[in-house]
Motif scaffolding. Structure first.
Motif, PDB file in Angstrom:
ATOM      1  N   THR A 296       1.488  -5.081  14.571  1.00 16.37           N
ATOM      2  CA  THR A 296       2.493  -4.322  13.584  1.00 16.37           C
ATOM      3  C   THR A 296       1.971  -4.545  12.177  1.00 16.37           C
ATOM      4  N   PRO A 297       2.371  -3.024  12.297  1.00 18.84           N
ATOM      5  CA  PRO A 297       2.239  -2.258  10.809  1.00 18.84           C
ATOM      6  C   PRO A 297       2.055  -4.023   9.642  1.00 18.84           C
ATOM      7  N   PRO A 298       1.664  -3.805   8.299  1.00 22.29           N
ATOM      8  CA  PRO A 298       2.175  -4.687   7.359  1.00 22.29           C
ATOM      9  C   PRO A 298       3.178  -3.636   6.725  1.00 22.29           C
ATOM     10  N   PRO A 299       4.337  -5.165   5.374  1.00 22.66           N
ATOM     11  CA  PRO A 299       5.173  -4.013   4.926  1.00 22.66           C
ATOM     12  C   PRO A 299       4.929  -2.949   3.804  1.00 22.66           C
ATOM     13  N   PRO A 300       5.741  -2.623   3.841  1.00 20.34           N
ATOM     14  CA  PRO A 300       5.075  -1.168   2.341  1.00 20.34           C
ATOM     15  C   PRO A 300       5.724  -2.316   1.483  1.00 20.34           C
ATOM     16  N   PRO A 301       4.733  -1.592   0.138  1.00 18.93           N
ATOM     17  CA  PRO A 301       4.993  -2.321  -0.921  1.00 18.93           C
ATOM     18  C   PRO A 301       6.232  -2.424  -1.450  1.00 18.93           C
ATOM     19  N   ALA A 302       6.871  -3.140  -1.894  1.00 22.47           N
ATOM     20  CA  ALA A 302       8.830  -3.461  -2.427  1.00 22.47           C
ATOM     21  C   ALA A 302       8.898  -1.613  -3.089  1.00 22.47           C
ATOM     22  N   THR A 303       7.928  -1.641  -3.981  1.00 17.46           N
ATOM     23  CA  THR A 303       8.157  -0.544  -5.539  1.00 17.46           C
ATOM     24  C   THR A 303       6.820   0.674  -4.850  1.00 17.46           C
ATOM     25  N   TRP A 304       7.506   1.396  -5.047  1.00 25.47           N
ATOM     26  CA  TRP A 304       6.323   2.825  -5.528  1.00 25.47           C
ATOM     27  C   TRP A 304       5.858   3.002  -6.984  1.00 25.47           C
ATOM     28  N   PRO A 305       5.193   3.216  -7.492  1.00 24.69           N
ATOM     29  CA  PRO A 305       3.762   2.465  -6.979  1.00 24.69           C
ATOM     30  C   PRO A 305       4.037   1.345  -7.555  1.00 24.69           C
ATOM     31  N   PRO A 306       3.284   0.499  -6.517  1.00 23.56           N
ATOM     32  CA  PRO A 306       3.096  -0.605  -6.882  1.00 23.56           C
ATOM     33  C   PRO A 306       3.443  -1.678  -8.407  1.00 23.56           C
ATOM     34  N   PRO A 307       3.951  -2.743  -9.492  1.00 22.35           N
ATOM     35  CA  PRO A 307       3.450  -3.005 -10.124  1.00 22.35           C
ATOM     36  C   PRO A 307       2.383  -2.718 -10.251  1.00 22.35           C
ATOM     37  N   GLY A 308       1.788  -2.945 -11.904  1.00 19.55           N
ATOM     38  CA  GLY A 308       0.456  -2.793 -12.530  1.00 19.55           C
ATOM     39  C   GLY A 308      -0.431  -1.973 -12.064  1.00 19.55           C
ATOM     40  N   ALA A 309      -0.291  -0.577 -11.460  1.00 14.01           N
ATOM     41  CA  ALA A 309      -0.730   0.762 -10.962  1.00 14.01           C
ATOM     42  C   ALA A 309      -1.170   1.594 -11.728  1.00 14.01           C
ATOM     43  N   VAL A 310      -2.097   2.097 -12.005  1.00 14.96           N
ATOM     44  CA  VAL A 310      -2.471   3.334 -13.590  1.00 14.96           C
ATOM     45  C   VAL A 310      -2.368   3.874 -13.145  1.00 14.96           C
ATOM     46  N   ARG A 311      -1.508   5.348 -13.995  1.00 18.11           N
ATOM     47  CA  ARG A 311      -1.680   6.740 -12.353  1.00 18.11           C
ATOM     48  C   ARG A 311      -3.129   7.289 -13.322  1.00 18.11           C
ATOM     49  N   ALA A 312      -4.147   8.425 -12.072  1.00 17.92           N
ATOM     50  CA  ALA A 312      -4.770   8.920 -12.619  1.00 17.92           C
ATOM     51  C   ALA A 312      -4.679  10.068 -12.253  1.00 17.92           C
ATOM     52  N   ASP A 313      -5.664  11.025 -13.457  1.00 17.06           N
ATOM     53  CA  ASP A 313      -5.304  12.077 -12.798  1.00 17.06           C
ATOM     54  C   ASP A 313      -5.311  13.009 -11.727  1.00 17.06           C
ATOM     55  N   VAL A 314      -4.892  13.818 -10.956  1.00 14.82           N
ATOM     56  CA  VAL A 314      -5.275  14.172  -9.964  1.00 14.82           C
ATOM     57  C   VAL A 314      -6.285  15.721 -10.087  1.00 14.82           C
ATOM     58  N   GLU A 315      -5.800  16.155 -10.995  1.00 18.38           N
ATOM     59  CA  GLU A 315      -6.945  17.710 -11.418  1.00 18.38           C
ATOM     60  C   GLU A 315      -8.458  17.089 -11.395  1.00 18.38           C
ATOM     61  N   ASP A 316      -8.825  15.533 -12.037  1.00 17.75           N
ATOM     62  CA  ASP A 316     -10.490  14.774 -12.729  1.00 17.75           C
ATOM     63  C   ASP A 316     -10.881  14.609 -11.091  1.00 17.75           C
ATOM     64  N   VAL A 317      -9.870  14.261  -9.980  1.00 17.15           N
ATOM     65  CA  VAL A 317      -9.695  13.518  -8.319  1.00 17.15           C
ATOM     66  C   VAL A 317     -11.059  14.939  -8.226  1.00 17.15           C
ATOM     67  N   HIS A 318     -10.331  16.123  -8.083  1.00 17.47           N
ATOM     68  CA  HIS A 318     -10.670  17.756  -7.859  1.00 17.47           C
ATOM     69  C   HIS A 318     -11.530  18.080  -8.270  1.00 17.47           C
TER      70      HIS A 318
END
Length: 593
Positions: A296-318
């Motif tokens: 059985t899959p785990p439940p998804p996060p109640a909110t998206w993105p989850p609390p406390g998550a800090v956004r990163a720069d996608v271009e930095d990843v590329h």
């Protein structure tokens, strides 16, 4: 939309009473055209004139998928999105699997006038009647179309249908890379077969490692999961990658073999390929075990993105992936957003325009993009999935995924859901390993390659009893190839020396060198100067037996050495001149040794 509150959520509750009071003061009328309600997902009847309907519309869920399905069931095959961007177009394409036409009227960042005309043109060529008289100026002169009808016949052979394959004892699978399947009597085996090539699947060319096109490890997973779906196994207990599949323009035949079940219903699976020549041996790329009944899959996060998550720069990843040796093209640049919370990663990925998820269990480019943030944490150098464990396919993946990655024990766990939080894929554990350039070079020769290749051949030594040819130098000899040959600053000086009694040389050396700089201006300056030299040389007729030798260093890549991007165009220019004046120009490149 830039808004202060999330529509259709509990954040709208405080304003519903006031909204109801305003809605009750309005005058309503029945719509003149049929309307599909996003509140019910069905054709609206009289509820659009009820103020309470609009209160519910503010607060309750949007049943967009149900509404699109209702329209399609009613016969709609063409959808035009009216809005400032193509936000709904990929959603509609993900909802409907049949052949439909979905056209956005505008796209963010594109010229509005051109985009609107493009949308009308696409509607016109796909069968929708467009009133061009209301669009074109009244002063425009119109020309009648030919009186005969357009035949609209395809020139290309269509892919075999299920009925066509049945005549050969096979059944179509619906997978883009595995066209057919056949069962083996008495042994309870299932064999899925297909062909993979860069011309047939051009999106694969965007998966570049060390300058070579490598079939992605997520593609091996997709093939194994699709094979499992054919035998009722939605769980992949384990899949171990063995030999990388390096792709060229030549097609390879792929076979996925599913073995008989054991007492628990588990089945072995293997992925093999070979070139078009049936005498070539098969290469095994992955082996694993399929089983029914995933967890059985785990439940998804109640909110998206989850609390406390800090956004990163996608271009930095590329940019980081590029430094690590990945050469991802547009088809594998589906990472749209990424967040970090400690060691956890959260990502949103979507298939780029022109790449469709149809037929795939999980499109390899989509899942590969989901792993990009995690790969930055790996050792320096490209990695590929080596072992997948406890992989369960809960649903066919749409064109957009939300992914949660958690590093565990030298690997990572992965949970993927659709945009509404419904589970799509769970991976209990994924291990990856470094892939070296030498390893890819070693396996490249195992397939069916072109007979044309580049080899460096040592120049033969001149026999002692053969008189050395006479040389002259045009410009400078920076490499000291013919140190005793007379040098002349330009062609006019060389011709003047010959007129004064100097011997007519058999060869004249000219060495175009890379000027300072690496940009387009350096290329333009070098080619402009060389073009003048070539024109002057080919225009003169006083040295008809003399050959002009163009000597470069590093213009042609050799082994691991890349070609000099400034000098490489020299070879293109000179080769064009050679085709027009055969026998008068010689090209030589040296690696400096």
């Amino acid at each position: 939309l830039r808004v202060s509150h999330a529509f259709h959520s509990h954040l709208m509750d405080p304003m519903l009473a006031d909204f109801r009071a305003v809605a009750a003061e309005l005058t309503y009328a029945e719509p003149q055209l049929p309307v599909v309600s996003n509140l019910t997902g069905a054709l609206a009847a009289t509820e659009l004139t009820d103020p309470d309907y609009w209160v519910r519309h503010v607060r309750e869920a949007v049943r967009f998928a149900d509404g699109i399905t209702t329209l399609h069931t009613a016969g709609a095959t063409t959808f035009l999105e009216l809005g400032p961007d193509a936000a709904l177009t990929p959603m509609i394409e993900g909802i409907l699997t049949d052949e439909v036409t979905v056209v956005p009227s505008l796209r963010r960042g594109h010229d509005e006038h051109r985009q609107a005309l493009t949308a009308l043109a696409r509607l016109h060529v796909t069968g929708t009647t467009v009133d061009w008289t209301s669009l074109l100026p009244q002063t425009t002169r119109t020309v009648d179309l030919p009186t005969y009808p357009f035949q609209r016949q395809r020139y290309w052979l269509a892919a075999p249908s299920t009925a066509d394959l049945s005549g050969f004892g096979q059944v179509a699978t619906g997978h883009p890379l595995l066209g057919a399947k056949v069962s083996v009597p008495d042994e309870d085996l299932l064999v899925l077969t297909g062909r993979i090539s860069l011309p047939g699947q051009p999106w694969l060319a965007d998966h570049d490692l060390h300058g070579r096109v490598v079939f992605p490890g997520t593609g091996l997973l997709d093939l194994a999961l699709h094979a499992g779906a054919q035998v009722g196994c939605d769980r992949l207990v384990e899949l171990t990658a063995e030999t990388p599949l390096v792709l060229t323009d030549a097609a390879v035949t792929v076979r996925v073999v599913v073995g008989p079940p054991d007492e628990h219903g588990a089945r072995p699976v293997g992925v093999h390929t070979r070139g078009a020549d049936e005498e070539l041996p098969w290469t095994r790329h992955a082996t694993g075990v399929l089983a029914p009944g995933g967890p059985t899959p785990p439940p998804p996060p109640a909110t998206w993105p989850p609390p406390g998550a800090v956004r990163a720069d996608v271009e930095d990843v590329h940019r980081g992936l590029l430094r690590h040796g990945y050469g991802y093209g547009p088809s594998f640049q589906g990472l749209r957003a990424v967040w970090r919370r400690g060691s956890e990663l959260f990502a949103e990925v979507s298939l780029p325009e022109g790449v469709t998820a149809d037929g795939h269990e999980t499109h390899p480019a989509l899942l590969d993009a989901a792993l990009h943030p995690h790969r930055l944490d790996d050792a320096a150098g490209p990695v590929q999935p080596s072992v997948w464990r406890d992989v369960t396919r809960h649903a066919v993946a749409p064109a957009t995924l939300r992914v949660h990655l958690v590093p565990v024990g030298g690997g990572v766990t992965l949970t993927a859901t659709d945009a509404d939080g419904r589970p799509v894929l769970t991976v209990g554990h994924l291990e990856s390993r470094l892939v070296g350039a030498d390893e890819l070079a070693a396996v490249t020769g195992s397939g069916d390659e072109s007979l044309l290749r580049l080899d460096w051949v040592p120049a033969p030594e001149v026999a002692p009893d053969v008189a050395p040819a006479t040389w002259a130098v045009l410009g400078e000899d920076p490499f000291g190839v013919v140190p005793d040959a007379p040098a002349h600053p330009d062609l006019a000086a060389l011709l003047a020396a010959v007129d004064a009694g100097a011997p007519e040389p058999a060869y004249v050396l000219h060495a175009p060198t890379n000027p300072a700089g690496q940009g387009p201006e350096a290329v333009r300056a070098l080619l402009t100067d060389l073009l003048g030299t070539l024109r002057d040389w080919l225009a003169q007729s006083r040295l008809p037996r003399t050959r002009l030798v163009l000597l470069t260093q590093g213009a042609v890549g050799a082994g691991e050495l890349p070609a000099d991007p400034v000098l490489a165009p020299v070879w293109g220019l000179v080769r064009a001149a050679q085709s027009e004046q055969p026998g008068r120009l010689v090209l030589v490149d040296t690696d400096g040794s």
